[in-house]
Write a protein that holds these residues in place. Structure first.
Motif, PDB file in Angstrom:
ATOM      1  N   LEU A   1       0.870  -1.186   0.000  1.00  0.00           N
ATOM      2  CA  LEU A   1       0.000   0.000   0.000  1.00  0.00           C
ATOM      3  C   LEU A   1       0.905   1.234   0.000  1.00  0.00           C
TER       4      LEU A   1
ATOM      5  N   ALA B   1      -5.205  -5.769  -0.749  1.00  0.00           N
ATOM      6  CA  ALA B   1      -4.721  -4.379  -0.763  1.00  0.00           C
ATOM      7  C   ALA B   1      -4.383  -3.993  -2.204  1.00  0.00           C
ATOM      8  N   TYR B   2      -3.088  -3.942  -2.566  1.00  0.00           N
ATOM      9  CA  TYR B   2      -2.729  -3.490  -3.923  1.00  0.00           C
ATOM     10  C   TYR B   2      -3.191  -4.510  -4.976  1.00  0.00           C
TER      11      TYR B   2
END
Ligand SMILES: C[C@@H](N)C(=O)N[C@H](C)C(=O)O
Ligand SMILES: [Zn+2]
Length: 235
Positions: free
Chosen positions: A47, A76-77
């Motif tokens: 992140l 997340a990413y």
């Protein structure tokens, strides 16, 4: 185009940084990696630097209320190629659940299923002005783990394609069990918002800091301020 795509992006070039996973609970194996999503040399556990700092802060707030609970990271990413993979996968799942086959879908059926998929998934756009939130490193999907190490029941699974994903789905239900689901969703929301995040109005688990959706939601709450996004697509 979603309304938040009108928000200008003023990229601040803050680095994408590895999440210190040892501080959090983590969904394992990663839900999209296990499906074969094409991460290439990338990892979902990254992140933007300030987003990680805020996530740590959110967990600190949680610890003030419930010392042994933890935030669990689901995703997340997400590179755009993974976003594309996941919308295609979700489309195929709905087709299969309905006992249909993709080649036999009528244009109306196809459109209806795509609309359902895009209720909760962002379009895998490669346009730098309209990045999928997770491809900016600013968005994170999270839930809670209690002091017994169990994932807290929020009343629906992450990524469920139904109205139960709406954050306030259980808000006006008087059944004790559903009141508990709502209280858990509110707890997650409260600690995340206190740390600077905004929550996706359609998903109890999706939070972001610094992307277009975050700026747009802030502008809805404080119309006098004109927030812009500080994070655009990474690659
Ligand atoms: C579906 C969920 N995992 C999610 O992340 N949704 C948002 C809107 C996204 O695709 O960016
Ligand atoms: Zn998300």
């Amino acid at each position: 185009m979603k309304p938040y795509h009108q928000i200008p992006i003023v990229e601040c070039s803050e680095p994408l940084v590895k999440i210190p996973l040892e501080l959090f609970a983590v969904e394992s194996p990663h839900p999209y990696e296990k499906l074969g999503a094409p991460y290439g040399e990338h990892s979902p556990y990254y992140l933007r630097k300030s987003v990680i700092e805020n996530l740590i802060q959110a967990q600190n707030y949680l610890h003030l209320l419930l010392p042994n609970w933890r935030i669990q990271i689901f995703d997340a990413y997400r590179p755009v190629a993974v976003q594309q993979f996941m919308v295609d996968y979700s489309f195929a799942q709905v087709v299969q659940q309905r006992g249909l086959t993709q080649v036999d879908l009528s244009p109306n059926q196809r459109q209806e299923i795509w609309e359902l998929v895009y209720e909760i998934w962002a379009v895998p756009s490669l346009d730098k002005q309209t990045p999928p939130p997770h491809s900016t490193g600013a968005a994170v999907d999270v839930t809670l783990v209690n002091d017994a190490g169990q994932v807290v029941n929020m009343g629906s699974l992450i990524d469920e394609l139904s109205e139960r994903s709406h954050p306030d789905y259980y808000a006006n239900n008087s059944h004790p069990q559903t009141q508990e689901y709502h209280a858990h969703r509110q707890l997650l929301r409260d600690v995340m918002l206190k740390a600077g995040f905004q929550r996706n109005p359609k998903e109890w688990w999706h939070f972001s800091f610094g992307d277009q959706m975050w700026a747009w939601l802030n502008n809805q709450i404080h119309p006098a301020n004109l927030f812009t996004a500080r994070y655009g697509r990474i690659i």
